[in-house]
Motif scaffolding. Structure first.
Motif, mmCIF file in Angstrom:
data_model
loop_
_atom_site.group_PDB
_atom_site.id
_atom_site.type_symbol
_atom_site.label_atom_id
_atom_site.label_comp_id
_atom_site.label_asym_id
_atom_site.label_seq_id
_atom_site.Cartn_x
_atom_site.Cartn_y
_atom_site.Cartn_z
ATOM 1 N N UNK A 101 0.728 -1.219 -0.029
ATOM 2 C CA UNK A 101 -0.192 0.077 0.010
ATOM 3 C C UNK A 101 0.721 1.168 0.169
ATOM 4 N N UNK A 102 2.080 1.185 0.561
ATOM 5 C CA UNK A 102 2.808 2.313 0.902
ATOM 6 C C UNK A 102 3.612 2.623 -0.476
ATOM 7 N N UNK A 103 3.888 1.772 -1.239
ATOM 8 C CA UNK A 103 4.515 1.685 -2.785
ATOM 9 C C UNK A 103 3.328 2.172 -3.400
ATOM 10 N N UNK A 104 2.108 1.827 -3.404
ATOM 11 C CA UNK A 104 1.069 2.359 -4.341
ATOM 12 C C UNK A 104 0.586 3.753 -4.071
ATOM 13 N N UNK A 105 0.865 3.857 -2.727
ATOM 14 C CA UNK A 105 0.440 5.519 -2.338
ATOM 15 C C UNK A 105 1.511 6.468 -2.715
ATOM 16 N N UNK A 106 2.775 5.934 -2.692
ATOM 17 C CA UNK A 106 3.884 6.783 -3.281
ATOM 18 C C UNK A 106 4.001 7.077 -4.572
ATOM 19 N N UNK A 107 3.218 6.087 -5.459
ATOM 20 C CA UNK A 107 3.019 6.048 -6.963
ATOM 21 C C UNK A 107 2.019 7.107 -7.458
ATOM 22 N N UNK A 108 0.840 6.907 -6.677
ATOM 23 C CA UNK A 108 -0.351 7.682 -6.694
ATOM 24 C C UNK A 108 -0.067 9.137 -6.306
ATOM 25 N N UNK A 109 0.963 9.433 -5.346
ATOM 26 C CA UNK A 109 1.338 10.897 -5.045
ATOM 27 C C UNK A 109 2.271 11.105 -5.925
ATOM 28 N N UNK A 110 3.064 10.435 -6.629
ATOM 29 C CA UNK A 110 3.977 11.060 -7.600
ATOM 30 C C UNK A 110 2.972 11.442 -8.831
ATOM 31 N N UNK A 111 2.160 10.549 -9.243
ATOM 32 C CA UNK A 111 1.209 10.855 -10.221
ATOM 33 C C UNK A 111 0.275 12.150 -9.926
#
Length: 549
Positions: A101-111
């Motif tokens: 979830x953290x990796x996905x959250x960081x990816x969404x935040x970068x997006x």
């Protein structure tokens, strides 16, 4: 990441192997008991023994009239071990899920940051195009272009687009008295809206705010400050550098600008927190506006309150969602648990984990909210707990209801039922004459007799003194416990017999049963004063080694 997954897989395998081993040992114990029963029956009735070999005798609940049936009750430790293993496996799975979830959250935040940067680029391009004279546009308009992040542009230059933009923060905190389940309760909510310099909405959020603090209803100023803190944190999450936050409360504006110091301690703490957050921005200043200029924040704050008072309302888009304040997941309101008494609300998943951990530690589950003393009822936990955990929870509640000096456990290892001394005495008097004088007690669960004085199975025709002489270590672990206590300098409470270890602090010990004594000699403390001449403290127990210089 691959090494972490490998380690977690190995731990899962070891836990499952340990669980299987425990199950095998339990089966072996059952088989040994069955063989012992067959051998015992063979001595008294060979015919019964031969029949028992061909058709195993079922384990029947004992009664007062049937003394030949042997009942082997299930140990409560088996359930505790299963719960512990299950919780550890769930923790491992949850840890892996949190990493994903953290990796996905960081990816969404970068997006999200890239989309924000692209929006700023497009808006600036639109403004530049709008300012081009008509004659120049007719002549060169077809050739005018400015691609986003061209080959000549670098990430640092594109990042400057966001850094050069001043964003607008709108926030609102509300406190309201609402009717919930037929009673009037105070609820609070916070709404946040982040817009660009042209008031185009970028992010909208809401949050449930604690309406009661130390038994008193929070003021509107406190709710407003909590909403402002939430807004600033959201802006920092987006890595915004320059913001302007808009206040519709005059006194709050005076507080955050430093013109008027707040008087209440809670308000002072929140204002200081706001000041600390402001320092993390390149530019962060307040602006006083009218209430109707708060934009989307007022609606979000009201929605946060509505989510706390509406339990199962259907909307056009589906079920109403509510954010759990532990995991911050949006959950259907019919899967949100409300603690009786305080009405604090959490999702079933978080409450299940909270209750299971408390049960594993031998504690009664209370509301997970900080400083809240409301206990979680058994009936309400049936919504998300397995039946065996509900039974364990009932056991924990019963344990907490019995004072330490009244607790007594059945000495039979496969029973270990908890009882009250007075309760088991009343139960025994119905079937045994002279129970109070002799010390004989009958377990209310397995119905075997035991000695309340020695805490061992009943020794018929033998005094407690003779029994202790012939069996100095009646319990297999007593000798090991005494040796361990002696080597670690543990002390035993004279009242409840529990072992106590001094980790740090003075030699005045207050046991969990309430008995106070000297850790050095065991003498009782009376009226908070020592009855012995031992020293009260030692420097090595007061100052840690890593603190000494």
């Amino acid at each position: 990441m691959d090494e972490l997954y490998t380690t977690l897989t190995e731990q899962r395998r070891e836990l499952m192997a340990a669980k299987t081993l425990d199950s095998d040992l339990d089966l072996a114990y059952q088989l040994q008991m069955q063989e012992a029963m067959n051998a015992s029956l063979a001595l008294h009735n060979p015919a019964a023994a031969s029949s028992s070999r061909t058709s195993p005798r079922p384990h029947t609940q004992p009664n007062d009239d049937d003394d030949d049936v042997v009942f082997i009750p299930q140990s409560p430790n088996d359930d505790v071990l299963d719960i512990a293993t299950t919780l550890m496996l769930e923790d491992m799975n949850r840890f892996v899920q949190e990493l994903e979830d953290r990796e996905q959250s960081e990816a969404e935040m970068r997006k999200l940051k890239e989309d924000l940067d692209r929006r700023i680029h497009d808006q600036k391009l639109a403004v530049d195009i709008h300012n081009i004279p008509d004659q120049q546009w007719e002549k060169y308009g077809d050739n005018y272009h400015r691609p986003y992040r061209t080959a000549k542009s670098s990430p640092s230059s594109s990042k400057a687009l966001v850094d050069s933009e001043c964003f607008r923060l709108y926030f609102k905190g509300l406190v309201s008295e609402e009717r919930v389940r037929g009673i009037m309760v105070n609820v609070a909510g916070a709404g946040v809206a982040i817009c660009d310099s042209r008031d185009n909405l970028i992010l909208e959020a809401r949050k449930n705010v604690e309406a009661m603090v130390n038994g008193a209803v929070v003021s509107g100023e406190v709710a407003e400050l909590q909403a402002l803190i939430e807004a600033l944190n959201k802006a920092l999450t987006l890595d915004l550098k320059s913001v302007t936050f808009f206040c519709d409360d005059y006194m709050l504006y005076q507080y955050v600008t430093g013109r008027v110091p707040p008087r209440q301690s809670k308000t002072v703490t929140l204002v200081n927190q706001v000041a600390l957050l402001q320092r993390k921005f390149t530019y962060c200043n307040p602006s006083l506006v009218a209430r109707n200029n708060i934009k989307f924040a007022f609606k979000s704050a009201r929605d946060a309150i509505v989510s706390q008072i509406i339990w199962a309302e259907e909307t056009n888009k589906g079920k109403l969602k509510e954010t759990c304040v532990i995991c911050f997941e949006d959950t259907d309101v019919d899967k949100i648990f409300s603690v009786d008494g305080c009405l604090h609300r959490y999702c079933f998943s978080c409450m299940k984990q909270h209750v299971e951990v408390k049960l594993l530690n031998g504690m009664v589950a209370k509301c997970p909210h900080e400083n809240c003393k409301s206990e979680v009822s058994i009936d309400s936990c049936r919504k998300f707990l397995a039946p065996n955990l509900v039974e364990v929870m009932s056991q924990r509640i019963m344990e907490s209801s019995i004072s330490p000096t009244e607790k007594v456990y059945c000495p039979y290892p496969r029973c270990s039922a908890l009882m009250s001394k007075s309760e088991v005495l009343r139960y025994t008097k119905n079937v045994y004459i002279g129970a109070e004088e002799s010390g004989a007690r009958k377990c209310m669960k397995c119905r075997y007799f035991f000695c309340i004085k020695c805490k061992v199975p009943w020794h018929l025709n033998m005094t407690c003194y003779d029994y202790k002489r012939s069996n100095p270590n009646a319990h297999p672990g007593d000798a090991k416990l005494k040796s361990l206590a002696k080597s670690n300098r543990w002390r035993q409470c004279l009242k409840c017999k529990h072992m106590v270890e001094l980790a740090e602090g003075c030699y005045h010990i207050t046991c969990r049963c309430g008995y106070e004594f000297c850790y050095t000699c065991g003498a009782e403390w009376k009226n908070k004063k020592a009855t012995c001449s031992c020293k009260i403290w030692d420097e090595r127990n007061i100052i840690h080694d890593n603190q000494q210089r």
